[in-house]
Design an enzyme around this catalytic site. Sequence first.
Site, short mmCIF file in Angstrom:
data_model
loop_
_atom_site.label_atom_id
_atom_site.label_comp_id
_atom_site.label_asym_id
_atom_site.label_seq_id
_atom_site.Cartn_x
_atom_site.Cartn_y
_atom_site.Cartn_z
N GLY A 1 51.49 33.24 42.11
CA GLY A 1 50.46 32.27 42.43
C GLY A 1 49.53 31.98 41.26
N ASN B 1 41.15 33.14 50.73
CA ASN B 1 41.72 34.48 50.79
C ASN B 1 40.75 35.53 51.32
OD1 ASN B 1 40.76 33.52 48.14
ND2 ASN B 1 40.91 35.67 47.55
N SER C 1 52.88 32.16 46.46
CA SER C 1 53.24 33.43 45.85
C SER C 1 54.03 34.27 46.85
CB SER C 1 51.94 34.16 45.46
OG SER C 1 52.22 35.23 44.60
N GLY C 2 55.22 34.72 46.43
CA GLY C 2 56.15 35.39 47.33
C GLY C 2 55.60 36.58 48.10
N CYS D 1 30.86 46.94 44.55
CA CYS D 1 31.18 48.30 44.18
C CYS D 1 32.68 48.55 44.11
CB CYS D 1 30.56 49.28 45.17
SG CYS D 1 28.78 49.10 45.24
C1 PLP Z 1 44.15 32.03 47.22
C2 PLP Z 1 44.89 32.78 46.17
N1 PLP Z 1 45.27 32.15 45.04
C3 PLP Z 1 45.96 32.77 44.07
C4 PLP Z 1 46.28 34.10 44.17
C5 PLP Z 1 47.05 34.75 43.05
O1 PLP Z 1 48.34 35.11 43.43
P1 PLP Z 1 49.14 36.22 42.61
O2 PLP Z 1 48.27 37.43 42.57
O3 PLP Z 1 50.38 36.43 43.36
O4 PLP Z 1 49.35 35.68 41.23
C6 PLP Z 1 45.88 34.82 45.33
C7 PLP Z 1 46.17 36.25 45.52
O5 PLP Z 1 45.92 37.12 44.77
C8 PLP Z 1 45.17 34.14 46.34
O6 PLP Z 1 44.79 34.77 47.44
S1 FES Z 2 28.78 50.65 42.40
FE1 FES Z 2 26.71 50.37 42.71
S2 FES Z 2 26.00 52.36 43.06
FE2 FES Z 2 28.09 52.64 42.73
#
Ligand code: PLP
Ligand code: FES
Lengths: 142, 142, 387, 387
Positions: D72, D152, D200-201, D326
């Site tokens: 992707g 996502n 993306s597969g 984090c």
């Molecule tokens: C919305 C979206 N676009 C692009 C990507 C990138 O895909 P990939 O990590 O398979 O390259 C992702 C996932 O990571 C995604 O969720």
């Molecule tokens: S990442 Fe913020 S306190 Fe650990």
Amino acid sequence: MNYSEKVMDHFNNPRNVGEIENASGVGTVGNAKCGDIMRIYLDIDEDTKIVKDCKFKTFGCGAAVATSSMATELVKGKTIYEALEVTNKAVMEALDGLPPVKVHCSLLAEEAIHAALWDYAEKHHITIEGLKKPKTDISDED
Amino acid sequence: MNYSEKVMDHFNNPRNVGEIENASGVGTVGNAKCGDIMRIYLDIDEDTKIVKDCKFKTFGCGAAVATSSMATELVKGKTIYEALEVTNKAVMEALDGLPPVKVHCSLLAEEAIHAALWDYAEKHHITIEGLKKPKTDISDED
Amino acid sequence: MSKLIYLDNAATTSVKPEVFEAMKPYYLENYSNPSSVYSFAGEAKKAMEDARKVIADSLGAAATEIYFTGGGSESDNWVLKGVAEAYQSKGKHIITSKIEHHAILHTCEYLEKHGYEVTYLDVDENGLVTPEEVEKAIRPDTILISIMFANNEIGTIEPIAEIGKVAHEHGVLFHTDAVQAYAHVPINVQEMNIDMLSASGHKFHGPKGIGFLYMSNKVKIGPLIHGGSQERSRRAGTHNVPGIVGMAKAAELAHANMDQTIAKETALRDHLIERLEKEIPYCRLNGDRVKRLPNNVNFCFRFIEGESLLILLDQNGICASSGSACTSGSLDPSHVLLAIGLPHEIAHGSLRLTLSEDNTMEEMDFVADQAKKIVERLRSMSPLYDD
Amino acid sequence: MSKLIYLDNAATTSVKPEVFEAMKPYYLENYSNPSSVYSFAGEAKKAMEDARKVIADSLGAAATEIYFTGGGSESDNWVLKGVAEAYQSKGKHIITSKIEHHAILHTCEYLEKHGYEVTYLDVDENGLVTPEEVEKAIRPDTILISIMFANNEIGTIEPIAEIGKVAHEHGVLFHTDAVQAYAHVPINVQEMNIDMLSASGHKFHGPKGIGFLYMSNKVKIGPLIHGGSQERSRRAGTHNVPGIVGMAKAAELAHANMDQTIAKETALRDHLIERLEKEIPYCRLNGDRVKRLPNNVNFCFRFIEGESLLILLDQNGICASSGSACTSGSLDPSHVLLAIGLPHEIAHGSLRLTLSEDNTMEEMDFVADQAKKIVERLRSMSPLYDD
Ligand SMILES: Cc1ncc(COP(=O)(O)O)c(C=O)c1O
Ligand code: FES
Ligand SMILES: Cc1ncc(COP(=O)(O)O)c(C=O)c1O
Ligand code: FES
């Protein structure tokens, strides 16, 4: 190789490979781009203008060999006027088609026949209606 | 999560979670970048200047929780002067290290202790040598 | 067709059963995204970092210098475009050779359209680039020298360590496309003065669709594929863990047995070369006879054309390839064969046979027998050949 | 930890056994390079072209409009950079949204550094882009509109057909990043006015390291990866046949059962949402309630932080993810949660659970029970929470 069965048959068992000594007409053409070369020999009856025999030699790809073979088959028994109608399209059809990148190879066959006919016409001081001087005749260079 | 066993132990069984009412000193600090917040409460003996009790509340990642917990453990029983030596390095060492991206979390613990000590010092009009006003004390905003 | 004789290992290789087994669990069980934080991702992450270490070790590099990519072409594109962009304040001149793979040459052409200047070095009749020619081509604005480790058609191995030395003496970065060489011959990036190196998994019995770029920590370039923070924010995209694990397994196996493999392939190669040279008239071995990949055999047979040769070999169960124009959509014969000075019609009749350790002497003999017959047959059809 | 409950299908999915079986022969037996001319390559080539057809059909596209890529991120990078370069004579303005994936956003930032102008559209509190806002942003020099099909993180499905209509009314090319939507919800590129689409597969039970770009025949862009003449000379690199076959198999399975899968996932999703909303105070469902991917659950729990939540869920065998700073190396909380208007400290306590058809109601209940306990526990430690 995406060749049809007919193409493979003519490639594997090419008809009319060889030379004709003292041929009535000989045409050699080459494809400037891919570098392939085809030569066709015609044995023509003086009176009937019928192609009694036809042979070829080819330096080229599978399609070049198969189209040479098929073209010689198609030309044999025809008059020189009918032979003009053995176009690359006719050869391709007779072979059940060629892959798109290989269409130019069948043009080589058409041109070789034309070149051989032109050679015949020149030697015998006749004109064959519809036959133009082949651009790609490279016999002289040989 | 690449946390050591000690970190996971302190995260899962955090020591000294909670509040101290009428604490001698309270410090709340936040990491402006990651947005995490830590508050430490100290109960300090007026005469001996020993930290009798220490509690914390933390809004933060696993490392933030574990470092708070460890920091309170390390500070307890020490004098306020010794408590100054509970640096982020000391806390990290006591936890068998932290992943590189989590080093800032242990700084939070150091700063929270300093902020609580500063609060104590201010309230009692004393100065603790080597203690600077914490930059990140955000108690007021609470 | 009875048994298949696969002699096109420069095009791609079979995946070794051990490689396949190594990949399997990362498809079906440990399928997690290695960037995830839960412990289920730990195994995938560990497998990936172990793989990185295996590859780094095989090159004498640090694990932080290995970047996983989608293959050799991506690695090559990344290096050229990345260096071009990052170092343009120093200059816009790149040096490469006329016999590079299209992944290099076409990217260079792209850069030329964008204001970069590229010197394409000539090679000698064996396909060798000389360090002297490289040195002569260096200018104050040269930012990159990219010379392939070994040629994919004629198998010539370039004097990489010497070229790297010249590059470094002039403070120029040095990249080598080692797609055909990595895991086939020993490579040490330190000793050979290599700053960047491209490789592709499927060329050494690993999976397709995965490759890597070794890039020394001193090189600072941006990503070709922007996005997530994978590969230290230099190559985005969810990690292809099975591919990475498979490639590393293949690299490990190759390096563990490299001496034997080289010895075996060299014996096969030399036997085949000897028979073809002895038994087929008007032929020419292409590529350097000594500085040559152990698995490469490349011949030109005069008066015949490559595709026809390939079809007839194919009918005898032999998988081979050719630099003939007729086998490519483009109609141009191999730029490599032209660069070593062959005329069009001779380049046309070329045959490349690339072995693997799985081949046998019997196969070599069978191939030599068949090649001999086929060449004779095609010559008898050729208007160029007078017996 | 007893059984694993995998709820991070937006990060990646398991490869289905059928998919694995479909790939297997292309590793071990039909390993050839599909570009080779011998008949051994025929099966690999056929499998690849069949795969292309399956994918084309699933979108209402022609097979010649499907280009295989490495994933992707590559597809996204290719579209943006390719259109930017090919259409720069028309203009240098691109429209996208603030909630795109980093593969889009970081590529846009790269283009901004190279003289392009990018409009990042705001979204509403549910993450929706409106066609009206898109239309308002169009300028005479706009060359591309790129809006994701579904987000996502929060699962919001954008009004793609309407945005595509607006784009076409203004003669602007329209791309959608459908990495989260393809093979999850029905897509028809004709009806939805889509010119280009990334997928993306590994997001739909196919393999990692393979993806595709649908690109209408009317779009003319150059390659991102230059080199060989694969993919009609638009994407170089030896074809990843096992990956291509596996991705197509996964697409085929997904489309054959899409209605049932959607029904099942929606029921699971809604049950989990209902329980969490009812049983945990101070929570907020992120993303649109109706225009939502069937497998996405995303909540913010006030006063707590995401990584701690993830660790404790992990200890109960639950794989989830968070938009918390984090959990990322970068320390910035999710740009998506910020874009829908959440303040930093609330965005911090987000939890994303993304299901697949393999999950069960029992698992949803277990997760709800655990989440409730964990949130309570973390709140009791939080300096922000006063009971
Ligand atoms: C919305 C979206 N676009 C692009 C990507 C990138 O895909 P990939 O990590 O398979 O390259 C992702 C996932 O990571 C995604 O969720
Ligand atoms: S990442 Fe913020 S306190 Fe650990
Ligand atoms: C020398 C060389 N460089 C680069 C490549 C490209 O590798 P890939 O096709 O795996 O992208 C190849 C093989 O095709 C090669 O032989
Ligand atoms: S005759 Fe040249 S490719 Fe067929």
